[in-house]
Scaffold this motif. Structure first.
Motif, PDB file in Angstrom:
ATOM      1  N   SER A   1       0.829  -1.209   0.000  1.00 52.34           N
ATOM      2  CA  SER A   1       0.000   0.000   0.000  1.00 52.34           C
ATOM      3  C   SER A   1       0.861   1.255   0.000  1.00 52.34           C
ATOM      4  O   SER A   1       0.560   2.231  -0.696  1.00 52.34           O
ATOM      5  CB  SER A   1      -0.932   0.001   1.215  1.00 52.34           C
ATOM      6  OG  SER A   1      -1.824  -1.087   1.160  1.00 52.34           O
ATOM      7  N   VAL A   2       1.945   1.236   0.769  1.00 57.04           N
ATOM      8  CA  VAL A   2       2.870   2.369   0.806  1.00 57.04           C
ATOM      9  C   VAL A   2       3.458   2.605  -0.586  1.00 57.04           C
ATOM     10  O   VAL A   2       3.561   3.744  -1.053  1.00 57.04           O
ATOM     11  CB  VAL A   2       3.993   2.117   1.836  1.00 57.04           C
ATOM     12  CG1 VAL A   2       5.103   3.153   1.714  1.00 57.04           C
ATOM     13  CG2 VAL A   2       3.425   2.119   3.250  1.00 57.04           C
TER      14      VAL A   2
ATOM     15  N   GLN B   1      -1.822  12.861   7.058  1.00 61.05           N
ATOM     16  CA  GLN B   1      -2.042  13.005   5.620  1.00 61.05           C
ATOM     17  C   GLN B   1      -1.679  11.720   4.887  1.00 61.05           C
ATOM     18  O   GLN B   1      -2.416  11.253   4.007  1.00 61.05           O
ATOM     19  CB  GLN B   1      -1.224  14.186   5.088  1.00 61.05           C
ATOM     20  CG  GLN B   1      -1.707  15.527   5.595  1.00 61.05           C
ATOM     21  CD  GLN B   1      -0.670  16.624   5.466  1.00 61.05           C
ATOM     22  OE1 GLN B   1       0.248  16.534   4.649  1.00 61.05           O
ATOM     23  NE2 GLN B   1      -0.792  17.659   6.289  1.00 61.05           N
ATOM     24  N   PHE B   2      -0.553  11.143   5.257  1.00 59.06           N
ATOM     25  CA  PHE B   2      -0.100   9.915   4.599  1.00 59.06           C
ATOM     26  C   PHE B   2      -1.050   8.746   4.860  1.00 59.06           C
ATOM     27  O   PHE B   2      -1.374   7.978   3.949  1.00 59.06           O
ATOM     28  CB  PHE B   2       1.314   9.559   5.076  1.00 59.06           C
ATOM     29  CG  PHE B   2       1.848   8.307   4.440  1.00 59.06           C
ATOM     30  CD1 PHE B   2       2.331   8.329   3.149  1.00 59.06           C
ATOM     31  CD2 PHE B   2       1.836   7.110   5.137  1.00 59.06           C
ATOM     32  CE1 PHE B   2       2.810   7.162   2.558  1.00 59.06           C
ATOM     33  CE2 PHE B   2       2.310   5.953   4.554  1.00 59.06           C
ATOM     34  CZ  PHE B   2       2.802   5.971   3.257  1.00 59.06           C
ATOM     35  N   VAL B   3      -1.500   8.602   6.094  1.00 57.36           N
ATOM     36  CA  VAL B   3      -2.407   7.505   6.435  1.00 57.36           C
ATOM     37  C   VAL B   3      -3.700   7.607   5.625  1.00 57.36           C
ATOM     38  O   VAL B   3      -4.161   6.621   5.023  1.00 57.36           O
ATOM     39  CB  VAL B   3      -2.707   7.482   7.957  1.00 57.36           C
ATOM     40  CG1 VAL B   3      -3.837   6.509   8.266  1.00 57.36           C
ATOM     41  CG2 VAL B   3      -1.451   7.099   8.745  1.00 57.36           C
ATOM     42  N   ILE B   4      -4.292   8.791   5.600  1.00 59.86           N
ATOM     43  CA  ILE B   4      -5.554   8.961   4.865  1.00 59.86           C
ATOM     44  C   ILE B   4      -5.336   8.774   3.372  1.00 59.86           C
ATOM     45  O   ILE B   4      -6.119   8.092   2.695  1.00 59.86           O
ATOM     46  CB  ILE B   4      -6.169  10.338   5.183  1.00 59.86           C
ATOM     47  CG1 ILE B   4      -6.649  10.369   6.639  1.00 59.86           C
ATOM     48  CG2 ILE B   4      -7.318  10.650   4.226  1.00 59.86           C
ATOM     49  CD1 ILE B   4      -7.187  11.700   7.106  1.00 59.86           C
TER      50      ILE B   4
ATOM     51  N   ALA C   1      -4.883   5.067   2.649  1.00 57.61           N
ATOM     52  CA  ALA C   1      -6.136   4.338   2.856  1.00 57.61           C
ATOM     53  C   ALA C   1      -7.118   4.602   1.717  1.00 57.61           C
ATOM     54  O   ALA C   1      -7.803   3.681   1.245  1.00 57.61           O
ATOM     55  CB  ALA C   1      -6.756   4.722   4.195  1.00 57.61           C
ATOM     56  N   LEU C   2      -7.202   5.847   1.258  1.00 61.42           N
ATOM     57  CA  LEU C   2      -8.080   6.160   0.125  1.00 61.42           C
ATOM     58  C   LEU C   2      -7.612   5.450  -1.140  1.00 61.42           C
ATOM     59  O   LEU C   2      -8.421   4.953  -1.928  1.00 61.42           O
ATOM     60  CB  LEU C   2      -8.128   7.673  -0.108  1.00 61.42           C
ATOM     61  CG  LEU C   2      -8.873   8.503   0.936  1.00 61.42           C
ATOM     62  CD1 LEU C   2      -8.736   9.994   0.621  1.00 61.42           C
ATOM     63  CD2 LEU C   2     -10.350   8.114   1.012  1.00 61.42           C
ATOM     64  N   GLU C   3      -6.309   5.408  -1.342  1.00 64.69           N
ATOM     65  CA  GLU C   3      -5.749   4.705  -2.502  1.00 64.69           C
ATOM     66  C   GLU C   3      -6.110   3.223  -2.446  1.00 64.69           C
ATOM     67  O   GLU C   3      -6.478   2.626  -3.463  1.00 64.69           O
ATOM     68  CB  GLU C   3      -4.230   4.891  -2.527  1.00 64.69           C
ATOM     69  CG  GLU C   3      -3.556   4.212  -3.699  1.00 64.69           C
ATOM     70  CD  GLU C   3      -3.047   5.196  -4.735  1.00 64.69           C
ATOM     71  OE1 GLU C   3      -2.733   4.737  -5.846  1.00 64.69           O
ATOM     72  OE2 GLU C   3      -2.970   6.400  -4.464  1.00 64.69           O
ATOM     73  N   ASP C   4      -6.029   2.631  -1.273  1.00 65.10           N
ATOM     74  CA  ASP C   4      -6.400   1.220  -1.109  1.00 65.10           C
ATOM     75  C   ASP C   4      -7.851   0.950  -1.494  1.00 65.10           C
ATOM     76  O   ASP C   4      -8.196  -0.155  -1.919  1.00 65.10           O
ATOM     77  CB  ASP C   4      -6.181   0.774   0.346  1.00 65.10           C
ATOM     78  CG  ASP C   4      -4.782   0.209   0.577  1.00 65.10           C
ATOM     79  OD1 ASP C   4      -4.015   0.077  -0.404  1.00 65.10           O
ATOM     80  OD2 ASP C   4      -4.454  -0.085   1.740  1.00 65.10           O
TER      81      ASP C   4
END
Length: 199
Positions: A8-9, A131-134, A137-140
């Motif tokens: 995911s990263v 910002q990175f987490v959201i 997660a949206l990309e996932d």
């Protein structure tokens, strides 16, 4: 095969060409963002991050405010590309606004005087993680997103439009939507130039 955290990263990229087509429910978007806000770490558990999720017409309104603001300072002969960018961001499904509550940052500075100079830095570190987490997660979930920074130009208009506290400092805007194309190739510096392992 199940996607791992590191997958995911790796797959999180800046996607600029987005549409307003629904990818997941609004309830799922709210669940993702609230989970990230709750669980992203912050120094001294200060929890300074604040987020506003704008969907549909509310997101469109943000980019109209931004366009109107930029029109006052960008020369008319150069404005076409700016107008196209605003239409691209406004053409997505929504936008997430990221803030830090400076009242809490200042309170922590007063409580822990020996770390006073560090709290503004730690606040930004926590904001970046949120910002990175959201974003990831949206990309996932199938969205494409990018991170924009039209602050401080739009700060006061944004606070006024959505009646937000004066202590909230706007840091970034994340337009998101269904990707219309994949991200291009990305170049990387050699990792060995950026990392040392000492045993």
């Amino acid at each position: 095969m199940t996607k791992t955290f590191l997958d995911s990263v790796q797959s999180r990229r800046s996607i600029y060409a987005i549409s307003s087509e629904q990818v997941i429910s609004d309830e799922r978007i709210e669940e993702i963002v609230s989970h990230a806000v709750k669980h992203t770490p912050s120094a001294f558990n200060s929890q300074t991050g604040r987020v506003v999720v704008l969907l549909g017409e509310q997101s469109d309104r943000l980019w109209k405010i931004t366009e109107d603001t930029l029109r006052k300072i960008v020369p008319a002969e150069n404005f076409h590309s700016t107008e196209e960018r605003m239409a691209t961001f406004g053409g997505g499904y929504g936008t997430i606004l990221f803030f830090e509550d400076m009242a809490i940052v200042e309170s922590m500075m007063e409580q822990f005087v020996e770390y006073k100079d560090n709290f503004p830095v730690w606040s930004l570190q926590s904001a970046g993680m949120l910002q990175f987490v959201i974003w990831t997660a949206l990309e996932d979930e199938g969205f494409g997103a990018s991170l924009q920074h039209y602050n401080p130009l739009i700060d006061e208009d944004v606070k006024k439009e959505w009646e937000l506290p004066a202590s909230w400092k706007l840091l970034a805007q994340m337009p998101f939507g269904k990707p219309l194309m994949e991200a291009g190739e990305k170049e990387f510096m050699p990792v060995e130039d950026r990392m040392k392992v000492i045993k």
